[in-house]
Structures are given as C-alpha cells and as structure tokens.
Design a protein around this motif. Structure first.
Motif, PDB file in Angstrom:
ATOM      1  N   ASP A  51      -1.618  -8.810   1.605  1.00  0.00           N
ATOM      2  CA  ASP A  51      -1.883 -10.115   2.244  1.00  0.00           C
ATOM      3  C   ASP A  51      -2.781 -10.992   1.383  1.00  0.00           C
ATOM      4  O   ASP A  51      -2.573 -12.201   1.271  1.00  0.00           O
ATOM      5  CB  ASP A  51      -2.516  -9.913   3.627  1.00  0.00           C
ATOM      6  CG  ASP A  51      -1.557  -9.253   4.602  1.00  0.00           C
ATOM      7  OD1 ASP A  51      -0.342  -9.533   4.530  1.00  0.00           O
ATOM      8  OD2 ASP A  51      -2.018  -8.443   5.427  1.00  0.00           O
ATOM      9  N   THR A  52      -3.793 -10.385   0.759  1.00  0.00           N
ATOM     10  CA  THR A  52      -4.765 -11.171  -0.008  1.00  0.00           C
ATOM     11  C   THR A  52      -4.589 -10.988  -1.521  1.00  0.00           C
ATOM     12  O   THR A  52      -5.121 -11.771  -2.294  1.00  0.00           O
ATOM     13  CB  THR A  52      -6.196 -10.749   0.352  1.00  0.00           C
ATOM     14  OG1 THR A  52      -6.401  -9.382  -0.055  1.00  0.00           O
ATOM     15  CG2 THR A  52      -6.436 -10.854   1.851  1.00  0.00           C
ATOM     16  N   PHE A  53      -3.885  -9.940  -1.935  1.00  0.00           N
ATOM     17  CA  PHE A  53      -3.691  -9.571  -3.330  1.00  0.00           C
ATOM     18  C   PHE A  53      -5.010  -9.218  -4.020  1.00  0.00           C
ATOM     19  O   PHE A  53      -5.083  -9.188  -5.239  1.00  0.00           O
ATOM     20  CB  PHE A  53      -2.949 -10.674  -4.112  1.00  0.00           C
ATOM     21  CG  PHE A  53      -1.548 -10.882  -3.620  1.00  0.00           C
ATOM     22  CD1 PHE A  53      -0.538 -10.003  -3.942  1.00  0.00           C
ATOM     23  CD2 PHE A  53      -1.255 -11.969  -2.795  1.00  0.00           C
ATOM     24  CE1 PHE A  53       0.749 -10.188  -3.472  1.00  0.00           C
ATOM     25  CE2 PHE A  53       0.036 -12.163  -2.321  1.00  0.00           C
ATOM     26  CZ  PHE A  53       1.042 -11.262  -2.665  1.00  0.00           C
ATOM     27  N   GLN A  54      -6.031  -8.962  -3.226  1.00  0.00           N
ATOM     28  CA  GLN A  54      -7.314  -8.538  -3.767  1.00  0.00           C
ATOM     29  C   GLN A  54      -7.403  -7.012  -3.765  1.00  0.00           C
ATOM     30  O   GLN A  54      -6.843  -6.346  -2.895  1.00  0.00           O
ATOM     31  CB  GLN A  54      -8.467  -9.112  -2.935  1.00  0.00           C
ATOM     32  CG  GLN A  54      -8.512 -10.631  -2.920  1.00  0.00           C
ATOM     33  CD  GLN A  54      -8.727 -11.216  -4.303  1.00  0.00           C
ATOM     34  OE1 GLN A  54      -9.642 -10.820  -5.024  1.00  0.00           O
ATOM     35  NE2 GLN A  54      -7.881 -12.166  -4.683  1.00  0.00           N
ATOM     36  N   VAL A  55      -8.106  -6.468  -4.754  1.00  0.00           N
ATOM     37  CA  VAL A  55      -8.347  -5.029  -4.786  1.00  0.00           C
ATOM     38  C   VAL A  55      -9.407  -4.702  -3.738  1.00  0.00           C
ATOM     39  O   VAL A  55     -10.471  -5.325  -3.690  1.00  0.00           O
ATOM     40  CB  VAL A  55      -8.814  -4.583  -6.184  1.00  0.00           C
ATOM     41  CG1 VAL A  55      -9.204  -3.109  -6.181  1.00  0.00           C
ATOM     42  CG2 VAL A  55      -7.722  -4.853  -7.206  1.00  0.00           C
ATOM     43  N   ASN A  56      -9.118  -3.721  -2.889  1.00  0.00           N
ATOM     44  CA  ASN A  56     -10.011  -3.393  -1.783  1.00  0.00           C
ATOM     45  C   ASN A  56     -10.091  -1.874  -1.663  1.00  0.00           C
ATOM     46  O   ASN A  56      -9.228  -1.245  -1.047  1.00  0.00           O
ATOM     47  CB  ASN A  56      -9.487  -4.019  -0.486  1.00  0.00           C
ATOM     48  CG  ASN A  56     -10.440  -3.827   0.683  1.00  0.00           C
ATOM     49  OD1 ASN A  56     -11.294  -2.942   0.665  1.00  0.00           O
ATOM     50  ND2 ASN A  56     -10.283  -4.647   1.714  1.00  0.00           N
ATOM     51  N   PHE A  57     -11.124  -1.279  -2.271  1.00  0.00           N
ATOM     52  CA  PHE A  57     -11.229   0.174  -2.264  1.00  0.00           C
ATOM     53  C   PHE A  57     -11.652   0.715  -0.898  1.00  0.00           C
ATOM     54  O   PHE A  57     -11.396   1.890  -0.601  1.00  0.00           O
ATOM     55  CB  PHE A  57     -12.193   0.640  -3.355  1.00  0.00           C
ATOM     56  CG  PHE A  57     -11.641   0.469  -4.746  1.00  0.00           C
ATOM     57  CD1 PHE A  57     -10.534   1.195  -5.162  1.00  0.00           C
ATOM     58  CD2 PHE A  57     -12.218  -0.422  -5.632  1.00  0.00           C
ATOM     59  CE1 PHE A  57     -10.011   1.035  -6.439  1.00  0.00           C
ATOM     60  CE2 PHE A  57     -11.713  -0.584  -6.921  1.00  0.00           C
ATOM     61  CZ  PHE A  57     -10.604   0.147  -7.322  1.00  0.00           C
ATOM     62  N   ASP A  58     -12.281  -0.104  -0.072  1.00  0.00           N
ATOM     63  CA  ASP A  58     -12.589   0.337   1.295  1.00  0.00           C
ATOM     64  C   ASP A  58     -11.292   0.572   2.073  1.00  0.00           C
ATOM     65  O   ASP A  58     -11.146   1.560   2.793  1.00  0.00           O
ATOM     66  CB  ASP A  58     -13.451  -0.695   2.018  1.00  0.00           C
ATOM     67  CG  ASP A  58     -14.858  -0.766   1.465  1.00  0.00           C
ATOM     68  OD1 ASP A  58     -15.312   0.236   0.869  1.00  0.00           O
ATOM     69  OD2 ASP A  58     -15.504  -1.825   1.610  1.00  0.00           O
ATOM     70  N   ARG A  59     -10.363  -0.361   1.910  1.00  0.00           N
ATOM     71  CA  ARG A  59      -9.051  -0.204   2.548  1.00  0.00           C
ATOM     72  C   ARG A  59      -8.325   1.014   1.975  1.00  0.00           C
ATOM     73  O   ARG A  59      -7.710   1.798   2.700  1.00  0.00           O
ATOM     74  CB  ARG A  59      -8.231  -1.476   2.315  1.00  0.00           C
ATOM     75  CG  ARG A  59      -6.772  -1.400   2.713  1.00  0.00           C
ATOM     76  CD  ARG A  59      -6.058  -2.709   2.368  1.00  0.00           C
ATOM     77  NE  ARG A  59      -4.622  -2.539   2.326  1.00  0.00           N
ATOM     78  CZ  ARG A  59      -3.958  -2.073   1.276  1.00  0.00           C
ATOM     79  NH1 ARG A  59      -4.626  -1.751   0.185  1.00  0.00           N
ATOM     80  NH2 ARG A  59      -2.649  -1.924   1.303  1.00  0.00           N
TER      81      ARG A  59
END
Length: 262
Positions: free
Chosen positions: A191-199
């Motif tokens: 959805d955001t194309f951001q890297v999210n290690f929490d997710r």
C-alpha cells in the motif's frame, strides 16, 4: 505494475509454448545437471544471502551500467553469498532465460541458482529445470490458489525447490496450504511501498518453525541484516543494494559482517 506484468507474462508464455513446446523442454530436462540443494544453503549460522542478478527494474531503470551477469555472480560467490537469484525476464528487468542457464551451468559457479520470474504457467517451471536451475520463485499474488499448489507440486516433482513470496497474512495462509517449506516475506508494504520491518515481524510470527523464512527486498545495510536476524529469518534476498555497490563482493562481506567492523 504487478497486474501489467502478469498480463504480459500470460501472453508471452502462450507464444513461447507455441514456438518451443513442453515436449522439447522435457527432452532438455533429461540432459540437465542434477539439482543442487537450494534450501540447505540457506540455513546455518547467521542470515544467508540470496544475491540477485538483473540489469534494470521498472521503477529504478538501469541498476548497473557495466552489468556483466557472470562476473557479478562470481563476485557474489567470492563474497560469501549462499545462492543466486537470476531474473529470467527481458522486457521489464533486462535479463533473459539464457542467462539463468549460463550461470547455472558455468563450471566456476557452484552456488544453487533460483530461476526468478513472474511465473504464471507450468511452461516456466519446465524451462527452469531445463536450464539447470535448482529452485524457482512463485509469487502468491500472481496465481490463483489452486494454480499455486499445482505449480508447487510440479516444481517439486521436477527436483526444484520453491521459494514462495508473500506480502500479507492471506498470502502466507495460501503458501502454507500449498505445502511451501521456503517462504519469503516482502519487506515492502504494497500500500505504501515503504520498508516496514515491524510489519515483517508480525507476518513472520505466522510461520511455523519448520519453514525456512526469507526476508525479501529493502535490505539497505548491515543494520537491516541484524534486524531480520533478530526477527528469526534464515536468509535474505538482496538485489538493488548489491547491484548499486561499487564492489559487490565487498558489499556482501559487509552485509554478512565478514572481515569488517561489527
């Protein structure tokens, strides 16, 4: 973009089957070298690296102006990579199936090779083994659930191991239903194309301990390697970071923490 690529792959594969049928591919499989154990190379002490070969990406354009897939693969091997991911697509990523074969069969390369494409048809799985690949990538988002299971079984029957790429909880459930034993989690939120290690960590929690887990995309340095190791991943798949590095061999050693400050 994913939908556009999948539509193209369906049309492309239909044309290629007509030009070079599965029967001819099966005859090539008979002469292919025995598969190497892709999964075994991913597990061990620390987090291993599946290093990727590709010329460009749809979003970033050309990734390495002096791109030489063989020299790159040799550098990856010398740096300590555990396996190679070789893009088989020419239209979007500037590679081609013959490059998979070139690297899979080169006498100076001993790493297992994964044929990486947007697989939508059994033809691509047959092609992967005919080229000498040891593993294939199946992306859950590209395939109906029944097709995912069918292609996974076919790959296994041909002696290929399968990395199944997922993006969310539903993808993971489908991967597990297909009996996937190697599951990749893409670190980028679609959805955001951001890297999210929490997710990523939340998704990792859905995996059984028996699964070999691979963190895919967005690894930007040694600290990210420490992060995915702390989460519990066995391996990472890294492309753009290595392709952008002046010295890919040294970059792999840095990411692995070999011979560089911790």
């Amino acid at each position: 973009m994913l939908e556009e690529i999948v539509r193209y792959k369906v049309a492309e594969t239909t044309q290629r089957k007509q030009a070079f049928g599965i029967d001819r591919m099966l005859s090539r499989i008979e002469g292919a070298r025995p598969p190497r154990d892709f999964a075994a190379r991913l597990v061990g002490q620390g987090v291993s690296i599946i290093a990727e070969c590709k010329y460009r990406s749809p979003s970033r354009g050309v990734l390495r102006a002096d791109y030489d897939p063989l020299q790159l693969a040799l550098d990856y091997q010398a740096g300590g990579a555990s396996a190679l991911s070789v893009i088989a697509d020419s239209r979007f990523f500037g590679n081609a199936p013959h490059i998979v074969g070139q690297l899979a069969n080169h006498p100076g390369l001993t790493l297992p090779v994964m044929y990486k494409d947007f697989i939508v048809d059994e033809y691509q799985v047959f092609e992967a083994r005919a080229l000498g690949a040891d593993a294939v990538l199946l992306i859950v988002r590209c395939l109906p659930a029944n097709t995912l299971g069918r292609l996974h079984r076919l790959a296994t029957e041909l002696g290929l191991q399968v990395l199944v790429e997922t993006f969310d909880e539903a993808d993971i459930d489908q991967a597990l239903a297909a009996d996937a034993s190697i599951i990749g989690i893409n670190n980028r939120d679609l959805d955001t194309f951001q890297v999210n290690f929490d997710r990523t960590a939340q998704l990792f929690g859905r995996l059984p301990a028996s699964v070999i887990a691979v963190a895919e995309s967005g690894i930007a340095g040694r600290e990210d390697m420490r992060t995915v190791e702390a989460i519990g991943f066995s391996a990472t798949l890294i492309g753009e970071r290595l392709l952008a590095a002046p010295d890919p061999q040294l970059e792999i050693r840095h990411l692995l923490g070999l011979g560089v400050p911790a």
